[in-house]
Write an enzyme that holds these catalytic residues in place. Sequence first.
Site, PDB file in Angstrom:
ATOM      1  N   ASP A  42       0.841  -1.195   0.000  1.00 56.63           N
ATOM      2  CA  ASP A  42       0.000   0.000   0.000  1.00 56.63           C
ATOM      3  C   ASP A  42       0.878   1.247   0.000  1.00 56.63           C
ATOM      4  O   ASP A  42       1.761   1.401   0.848  1.00 56.63           O
ATOM      5  CB  ASP A  42      -0.900   0.026   1.232  1.00 56.63           C
ATOM      6  CG  ASP A  42      -1.981  -1.032   1.194  1.00 56.63           C
ATOM      7  OD1 ASP A  42      -2.163  -1.666   0.141  1.00 56.63           O
ATOM      8  OD2 ASP A  42      -2.650  -1.229   2.232  1.00 56.63           O
ATOM      9  N   GLY A  94     -23.249  -0.665  11.863  1.00 53.07           N
ATOM     10  CA  GLY A  94     -23.169  -2.025  12.365  1.00 53.07           C
ATOM     11  C   GLY A  94     -23.180  -3.064  11.272  1.00 53.07           C
ATOM     12  O   GLY A  94     -22.628  -2.859  10.184  1.00 53.07           O
ATOM     13  N   ALA A 119      -8.669  -1.217   5.871  1.00 52.71           N
ATOM     14  CA  ALA A 119      -8.539  -2.563   6.445  1.00 52.71           C
ATOM     15  C   ALA A 119      -9.531  -2.858   7.560  1.00 52.71           C
ATOM     16  O   ALA A 119      -9.448  -3.911   8.189  1.00 52.71           O
ATOM     17  CB  ALA A 119      -7.125  -2.849   6.933  1.00 52.71           C
ATOM     18  N   ALA A 120     -10.500  -1.991   7.796  1.00 55.18           N
ATOM     19  CA  ALA A 120     -11.504  -2.291   8.826  1.00 55.18           C
ATOM     20  C   ALA A 120     -12.304  -3.534   8.445  1.00 55.18           C
ATOM     21  O   ALA A 120     -12.531  -4.424   9.279  1.00 55.18           O
ATOM     22  CB  ALA A 120     -12.430  -1.101   9.025  1.00 55.18           C
ATOM     23  N   GLY A 121     -12.738  -3.594   7.189  1.00 52.97           N
ATOM     24  CA  GLY A 121     -13.476  -4.768   6.739  1.00 52.97           C
ATOM     25  C   GLY A 121     -12.634  -6.027   6.793  1.00 52.97           C
ATOM     26  O   GLY A 121     -13.125  -7.104   7.153  1.00 52.97           O
ATOM     27  N   ASP A 122     -11.364  -5.911   6.435  1.00 59.54           N
ATOM     28  CA  ASP A 122     -10.466  -7.066   6.488  1.00 59.54           C
ATOM     29  C   ASP A 122     -10.264  -7.536   7.920  1.00 59.54           C
ATOM     30  O   ASP A 122     -10.175  -8.739   8.192  1.00 59.54           O
ATOM     31  CB  ASP A 122      -9.118  -6.718   5.860  1.00 59.54           C
ATOM     32  CG  ASP A 122      -9.227  -6.366   4.389  1.00 59.54           C
ATOM     33  OD1 ASP A 122     -10.153  -6.881   3.726  1.00 59.54           O
ATOM     34  OD2 ASP A 122      -8.396  -5.578   3.906  1.00 59.54           O
TER      35      ASP A 122
END
Length: 306
Positions: free
Chosen positions: A14, A227, A251-254
């Site tokens: 990145d 949420g 990267a929150a979803g990861d």
Amino acid sequence: MQANVVVVGSLNMDLVTRAQRLPQAGETLAGESFFTVPGGKGANQAVAAARLGAQVAMVGCVGADAYGQQLRDALLGEGIDCQAVAIAEGVSSGVALIVVDASSQNAIVIVAGGNGQLSPASVMRFDALLQSAEVIICQLEVPAETVEYTLARGHALGKTVILNPAPATGPLPAHWFGHIDYLIPNESEAAALTGLPVNDLASAKVAATHLLALGVGKVIVTLGAQGAVFADGTGFEHFAAPVVQPLDTTAAGDTFVGGFAAMLARGEGVREAIAFGQQAAAISVTRAGAQPSIPYLLEVQTVVTA
């Protein structure tokens, strides 16, 4: 190494800059900072699962360049089995060009590089890793035929198969859905998969119902600060997001996917795994960068038990 989570997916370096806002077309902005950090959805999810309690193996491909070595070294430093991370000659490693604005929203351009060389044959060579797994995770940053093979093979082996359909640009092939135990899109990905608007709890439930009808086992639509919505065909459940002040949502979803998978691999129930993944993701958005923002198990346990 016996890996109870196997991630088949991307590794990117990145290249991150922060600016007050995202640039308009044709516009040049002055950035405030720049740094490089290991990323890629596959590698991020592998790091998250490892830091959050799982034994992890990564299946991927990097280029024969300095970034590729750094990406492998970063995973090895997390105790991740990298025997199946190949090095491809003649291509760059994958890179992601990321701009983060003052409100912590981001815009990302990805160059596949070595990720585009990850073939079904690459996964077949390490079938023993899939056989040893409790949970197998895929995303969409490697060739579609490789994702398809992995989903089908994981399902045939009786493993828990997770697909994080990112980045999603349209509907998935219809025959994929029956191989997926947990489909985990965010709101924009759910909209791309279904052709329906997804921007709140009600529309997330509609999209989840549509996806269940296509044959997927269970759906978790993540909605950021709103949420997550869980749907399994018997009803819906809303999981409120922990309230934090975000710095960087990269990267929150990861982190959520990795934490969720780690808990499933440990034998936790789906609701406990969702809540745990949310707590991990909430910590991650308070920190800058992709992999540097991912918390460790003890950090999340401390918050959960506080």
